[in-house]
Design an enzyme around this catalytic site. Structure first.
Site, short mmCIF file in Angstrom:
data_model
loop_
_atom_site.label_atom_id
_atom_site.label_comp_id
_atom_site.label_asym_id
_atom_site.label_seq_id
_atom_site.Cartn_x
_atom_site.Cartn_y
_atom_site.Cartn_z
N LYS A 196 -5.06 -4.11 2.53
CA LYS A 196 -4.21 -2.96 2.89
C LYS A 196 -5.08 -1.71 3.11
O LYS A 196 -6.29 -1.79 3.16
CB LYS A 196 -3.15 -2.74 1.81
C1 LIG Z 1 1.23 -7.03 0.93
C2 LIG Z 1 2.69 -6.87 1.03
C3 LIG Z 1 3.55 -6.98 -0.07
C4 LIG Z 1 3.09 -7.43 -1.42
O1 LIG Z 1 2.03 -6.68 -1.88
P1 LIG Z 1 1.25 -7.14 -3.21
O2 LIG Z 1 0.59 -5.88 -3.65
O3 LIG Z 1 0.28 -8.19 -2.75
O4 LIG Z 1 2.24 -7.66 -4.17
C5 LIG Z 1 4.89 -6.71 0.10
N1 LIG Z 1 5.39 -6.37 1.30
C6 LIG Z 1 4.61 -6.29 2.39
C7 LIG Z 1 5.22 -5.89 3.69
C8 LIG Z 1 3.24 -6.56 2.30
O5 LIG Z 1 2.48 -6.51 3.38
#
Ligand SMILES: *Cc1c(COP(=O)(O)O)cnc(C)c1O
Length: 385
Positions: free
Chosen positions: A188
């Site tokens: 991210k």
């Molecule tokens: C990455 C992601 C999540 C989950 O994130 P984590 O921190 O890995 O639990 C939820 N929603 C979206 C749209 C994502 O891209």
């Protein structure tokens, strides 16, 4: 293999984490509140609750809004499964709203049509989870207006979108929603290894989420049902979890926050270069709504298959064979076996399925060089022309 996304870890990040390792607190110390305050101030929210993942943040956000058995949560099919699973964790039922064919985000017109039908059958949603796909904000003004008319709560899944803006204000300020969630997974925009955060302007929701993050336990006499037994005393007043973020993670987050705006700016520069490099290829490059300044977590192209003598899968596999780590965000959630068991069928959400048949996420991350990007663009060109 060129990855589709990857973290940037500097010496300052390493020093920040090592500093915590040498300190008194590895968890439940001063760094988590500092990280929360930093993010809340940056995006313009009153309260922030840091947790161990965005998935956990979505779960406690749903619980704080009172989602439970007999309720409905609606989200988009083009998202990671966590945006929908959070409803199931609470015992609620999940349904989906088809996407807009230009932004690939939840379509407000499809939402309105579905709300009109749901009102007739008494199945209006309690919570709607718009997902800012690729970092581009949803049409939040329209979704918010519908929430006023139909009485649902809004959780923005902004896992892709920290640092992005909607109508010139940072995503996360809560102008059009009850709670916003960020993810800090390494792919991210900024990372804490694993980690997430829920932001809100509502003190009661913040308090509830803080309780749920840590077993439903409070040490605040004002929240207790009777006088304290003594200085050791705490009370469990709700059923919570251990969803806490560690001090190590928060220190990394604080250090990464210093480069957030720079990261998003570099992603924009890369996206603009892709737009130019791919302009004459039979692909649709990402359309950006004028109200949005995307976090640009992802750069998704759609193949114009009618003009290409190859299948979607052949193009994808050939890119991987060339060492280009393309990806596909996302497999429509309602087509997952776990969701098909609930009665969802192929063709339930045709725009989402049409997108899935053509989409490819090209690599994009702040440390990507222009030379690497040229290699990706040339690799794609060699397959498509
Ligand atoms: C990455 C992601 C999540 C989950 O994130 P984590 O921190 O890995 O639990 C939820 N929603 C979206 C749209 C994502 O891209």
């Amino acid at each position: 293999m060129i990855p589709y996304g990857r973290q940037d870890i500097t010496q300052a990040d390493i020093d920040a984490v090592v500093g915590v390792l040498r300190s008194d607190f590895l968890t439940q110390g001063p760094m988590v509140p500092r990280f929360e305050q930093l993010v809340a101030e940056h995006v313009g929210a009153r309260h922030a609750i840091a947790v161990n993942s965005a998935t956990s943040a979505l779960h406690i956000a749903c619980l704080a809004l009172g989602l439970g058995p007999g309720d409905w949560l609606w989200t988009t099919p083009i998202t990671f499964v966590a945006s929908a699973n959070c409803g199931l964790y609470c015992g609620a039922q999940v349904d989906f709203v088809d996407i807009d064919p230009h932004t690939y985000n939840m379509c407000p017109l499809a939402l309105e049509r579905k709300l009109i039908e749901a009102e007739k059958t008494g199945k209006l949603p309690k919570v709607v989870v718009p997902v800012h796909l690729c970092g581009q904000p949803c049409d939040m003004a329209a979704i918010h207006a519908l929430s006023q008319r139909y009485g649902f709560k809004i959780i923005e899944d902004a896992s892709h979108a920290i640092g992005g803006k909607y109508k010139d204000e940072f995503i996360g300020n809560g102008r059009y929603s009850d709670i916003t969630v960020f993810s800090f997974h390494p792919v991210k925009i900024i990372t804490t290894a694993e980690g997430g955060m829920a932001l809100t302007n509502d003190a009661e929701l913040a308090n509830k989420m803080a309780l749920l993050r840590s077993h439903g336990i409070t040490r605040d006499p004002a929240q207790m049902t009777n006088d304290s037994d003594g200085p050791w005393y705490y009370q469990q007043i709700d059923l919570g979890f251990n969803y806490r973020m560690t001090e190590l993670q928060a220190a990394l987050g604080v250090s990464q926050m210093a480069r957030l705006d720079q990261y998003v700016a570099r992603r924009h520069a890369l996206a603009a270069r892709y737009d130019t490099l791919l302009a004459d290829l039979p692909v649709i490059t990402p359309w950006q709504h004028p109200d949005s300044y995307s976090g640009l977590h992802l750069y998704v192209i759609r193949l114009q298959l009618g003009q290409i003598g190859k299948t979607h899968r052949e193009v994808f596999e050939s890119l991987r064979e060339q060492g280009i780590g393309v990806n596909l965000h996302y497999i429509p959630v309602h087509t997952q076996p776990y969701y098909q068991q609930m009665g969802f069928k192929s063709n339930d959400f045709p725009e989402a399925e049409g997108y899935y048949a053509e989409a490819i996420s090209l690599p994009i991350y702040p440390l990507m060089t222009n030379a690497t990007q040229d290699e990706i663009s040339n690799g794609l060109r060699s397959l498509l022309v």
